[in-house]
Enzyme design. Sequence first.
Site, mmCIF file in Angstrom:
data_model
loop_
_atom_site.group_PDB
_atom_site.id
_atom_site.type_symbol
_atom_site.label_atom_id
_atom_site.label_comp_id
_atom_site.label_asym_id
_atom_site.label_seq_id
_atom_site.Cartn_x
_atom_site.Cartn_y
_atom_site.Cartn_z
ATOM 1 C CB SER A 10 -43.529 73.764 -27.068
ATOM 2 O OG SER A 10 -42.341 74.303 -27.620
ATOM 3 C CG HIS A 37 -43.600 77.539 -28.577
ATOM 4 N ND1 HIS A 37 -42.910 77.274 -27.416
ATOM 5 C CD2 HIS A 37 -44.683 78.250 -28.193
ATOM 6 C CE1 HIS A 37 -43.535 77.810 -26.390
ATOM 7 N NE2 HIS A 37 -44.625 78.407 -26.841
ATOM 8 C CG ASP A 129 -46.322 79.870 -23.794
ATOM 9 O OD1 ASP A 129 -47.126 80.560 -23.158
ATOM 10 O OD2 ASP A 129 -46.218 79.901 -25.036
#
Length: 964
Positions: A10, A37, A129
């Site tokens: 990310s 992301h 995540d």
Amino acid sequence: MCPIVGIGASAGGLEALTKFFQAMPAESGIAFVIVVHLDPQHVSILPDLLQKQTRMSVLQAAEGELVEPNHVYVIPPNRNLSIRNGRLHLLEMPSARGAALPIDSCLQSLAKDQGRNAACIILSGTGSDGAAGLRAIKNASGLVLSQDEGSAKYDGMPRSAAATGLVDFVLAPQDMPAQLLQCLFSGSRPGEDHAPPDDEQFLPALQHVCAILRSRTGHDFSHYKTNTILRRIDRRMTIHQIERITDYVRYLDESDRESGILFKEILIGVTDFFRDPPAYRALETDILPKFLANRPDGYHARIWVPGCASGEEAYSLAILFHEAIERMRRRIHLQIFATDIDEAAIAVARAGIYPETALAGMAPERLQRFFTRESDGHYRIGKLVREKLVFAPQNVIKDPPFTKLAMISCRNLLIYLDAELQHKLLSTFHYCLEPGGILFLGTSESIGSDADHFGPLNKKYKIFERRSSRNAERRLPNLFSPPIIDAPPDRFRTGAVRRVEPSIALQIAEAILEQIEAAPCVIVNRKREVLYIHGRTGRFLEPAEGRATLDVVEMAKPGLRTELAAGFHEASGARREIVARDVLIEDEGNNLLLDLTLRPLPGYGALQDLMMVVFEEKPQDAKASEPARPRTPAKKRTAMKKTIAQLEEELRFTREDLQTTIEELETSNEELKSANEELQSTNEELQSTNEELETSKEELQSMNEESVTVNQELQARVDELAKVNDDLVNLLDSTEIATVFLDAELCVRRFTPRLTEIIPLTAADTGRPIRHFATELCDVDLAELGAEVLKDLVVRRLDVAGRSGRFFALRIRPYRTVDNVIDGVVLTFDDISELMKLESLSRLAVVVRDSSDAITLVDSAGRFLAWNQGANDLYGYSETEALTMTFADLVPQGGDQDPKPAEILKRAFAGKPVQGFDHRRLHKNGTVLQVRLKATLIPPQDGEPAFLAMTERAATKPKRRSGR
């Protein structure tokens, strides 16, 4: 099929990905699937950026695309990515940004599809995540790597990954490729099943591994299934590049750290909230309502969850029971004991804090009611559920169990144990459950040969009921005693001999056998903790309410506690046997009479400071046959009565004071209750507001991560463009060509430094029209020429003159963008002044060459530097011959009337005129010529010396010299 590696990243992930692929060989034989992301509204340029870092093909993932080795697949924006049958599938992204967990989703599908052929890498990023996804990879025996927090720009995701305790390697991105290749292509894969080798060393080696673990961790795995242990050992051998199990045993024997890691490997506690949802639904809708309906109000439902790992299963059962009791509107007390041998997992369970990914499958209404969101995005279990659970470290194989249980939930533990230990544990569970109690097993487990102990309530989901049977005696079985290994075989020994101590359970059992006691008894340590139970002690001891304890005094039934505490104190101090006779206790409404014996055990080895407590029940009529106790003296009895009276009086006053205090507290309690209701109403409003803020925060955090990723991509593109711009600037400067770029309005966009010699531009003039500037050029309108090129797009070339006497080759061409759009013109000026001079000189050289006059060049020493055809005709010498001669060689000897050659040269090089006077010269054939001489000085230029250009013409016909 090739290994497939899922990479999650990310914020800050682009830098980590760049370093990773710069170090990864192009022909690795591995396929990579990258999930980051991304902003759903922004076109990602990540594939283009990564393609510059590797020779592998970098593609944006497409629906149904087959995953191939030496390829990199990047998730597209606004999509979730999954893998089925080795092909990529794109799914719609959830509408709420905060609910999107694309890394977990992809890794879970990868683990399910590829099994041990899968691996995952967690790189820089915020949030958690990837934590749930790596659990799935690990559960499938895949390889897990994570970026070390020091090298990560954002350490949220690496920290969440490390917190699971399941990461195999924590490395910097540039160090991961070497480790990845080593583990994936080392001859055997992590998690690969091996049949036991046909080798006499195998079984002793495996036993020795168990012995080392038992001596260092206190836990024995010798009754675990061989393949279970072997898979974990094989993984560690693969990681350390060890081929033979005997070599690994040696390494394990030398490394305390490795034994701890192997212990954690064997105890992989993969669990989830409401894992296997259909089984929990069956329990919720069918089993629990019937079970609770048959229990009276005030019933204490005691539940045991052995092997609870990090607590998700225990909390799931607490939520399920709480909801069932609430729906039925019953007054039932719930107490859940959750145990595990992994103390680190117990610490996580006690804290009751879980990442958002661990609750992804939780129903929203349950999440809102039973959990509280923390500031870092994690969730904490609410007090409503937490107060019903007690977590404690316990080895279900050797530690005393809990009794009088309504339910035991032991899911996915028996599958790791051999048949003998499974049978003993099931017998223990039968002993611990109350009549009609529930046994909840995993879907891959069964009761095997213990069918007479348990009846099925739901065969499909392995839910059983404890049944009473003539052949099923309710007693606590003795669990196995692990084998003793005094010293490892010579082939495994390195350095000093290590002694593996026998287990405490075995020594206690031997001590009991030596005493040959038939009566029920327990062994306790100096802290009064029960270490071993022999025989049926349930009539004398029971687990106390509240926090779980093994204190024998706390577990004693009414009537026994005082005698036991006093006897323990006296026996410990005097180190002698203490017997309390005719102790009367109450058991389920019946009075029991027993003799209590406390006997210190011999103090050697592990038995030091241990004590045996023996419970010898006596028949009710045996009291008369026993010798009467000696009577207490009368004086002592009188003193005791006086003391009792004083104590009763103090107790009466205390009760009165306590009653007054209670009444005051009740009044205060009513006031507090009213205030509490107001506070509760305010709290509900604040909680509602907080939930709205949390939702907004989740969306903002998700947008921030996406913005960081987009910003990194754009920054990488800016850096790339800056390098290209630097290259172009240096290219234009190095050509030393005057160039100016004009936009479509013929305004200055960019120019090279050399142009300022023609047009006086500065950096502040960018954006101004070109017509505003005067130029060095004569009679040239640059604005008009530029407009013509923009009109017809025809390149123009013309030679123009400057006011300083210089000449330029002017080229005007259209400015085209990469999209072939005309966006201005480019003007270049090549300085051709020298070229023009050379052309003039070339023409002059032709004239000099063909002239009938003798034209020569001489230096200051009089040497000939050039010799034309006219000189050849006049003097008879060829150019080759003349270039070896000097000016003095052509002057005849004698003749005082002629100037000397040296004087002529001196005069000419001094700049004085030497023009139009006659001079005698000598022909090659010896004749004397009368010539008219003209000398012109050519000054030095560009570092070259000065020289003379001489023009000579015959004044008379040549005369032969006298004497020749």
